[in-house]
Write a protein that holds these residues in place. Sequence first.
Motif, PDB file in Angstrom:
ATOM      1  N   LYS A 138       0.807  -1.226   0.000  1.00  0.00           N
ATOM      2  CA  LYS A 138       0.000   0.000   0.000  1.00  0.00           C
ATOM      3  C   LYS A 138       0.842   1.278   0.000  1.00  0.00           C
ATOM      4  N   TYR A 175       0.709   4.140  -2.970  1.00  0.00           N
ATOM      5  CA  TYR A 175       0.498   5.571  -2.775  1.00  0.00           C
ATOM      6  C   TYR A 175       1.616   6.378  -3.425  1.00  0.00           C
ATOM      7  N   THR A 216       1.143   9.040  -6.426  1.00  0.00           N
ATOM      8  CA  THR A 216       1.506  10.435  -6.178  1.00  0.00           C
ATOM      9  C   THR A 216       2.555  10.927  -7.168  1.00  0.00           C
ATOM     10  N   TRP A 231       5.853   7.932   2.769  1.00  0.00           N
ATOM     11  CA  TRP A 231       5.328   6.629   2.360  1.00  0.00           C
ATOM     12  C   TRP A 231       6.438   5.613   2.122  1.00  0.00           C
TER      13      TRP A 231
END
Length: 228
Positions: free
Chosen positions: A144, A148, A152, A216
């Motif tokens: 995950k 992300y 992005t 992240w």
Amino acid sequence: MSELDWQAVVLTLQLASLTTVCLLVVCLPSAYFLARSHHIFKPFIETIVTLPLVLPPTVMGYYFLVLFSPTKGLGLWLNETLGIQLVFSFTGIWLASMIYSLPFTFRPLQSAFEQLPKELHNSAALLGFSPWTQFYLVVLPAIKPALYTAATLSFAHTIGEFGAILMIGGNIPGETQVLSLALFDHVESFNFEAAEHLAILMVVFSFSVVFACQWWQKQSQQLVQGHA
């Protein structure tokens, strides 16, 4: 900001959103397959995927222009058969963005898939999960943070595109004029106040994107270490 500036903002957000969603749909299964593959052509495919990172945007834009030209080749066939003209159109800049932003989606996903421990797949298989169920319920939650990051980066890279979009889409207000082109127009017309507003907007956005990606990535590393 002027009405044309707001049109450029809306168009840029539409282009970035559509490009990001489409790239995720394409890259998730293909990156997963390539990450688990040991085929002899794997380095060649990785090179093709990574090529937009090193090619000048104007070079890619030139070949997009040649490929999509309505007077010959693929562009002529699309124009005559389907009535689609890709040059100087939103569809054209979307396709160019898909290719130009491809490595920013594909490579983070591939790297995350490759870092997943084999025990994760083995455990899911022992539980009787089908390959699709393994991918959806086990693999995707495990990557995950990388997902992300890929989304992005793709979104942000599309926001900042200039050369490729200028070559294939021109600079048509309301149709192909994105933020970077609107900024270029203001500088050319010596409207530095309007240019500064757009520049500040893009700097703040870029800083936020880089900060989010750093966070992240740390989350992804901690997750992988937790599974190790």
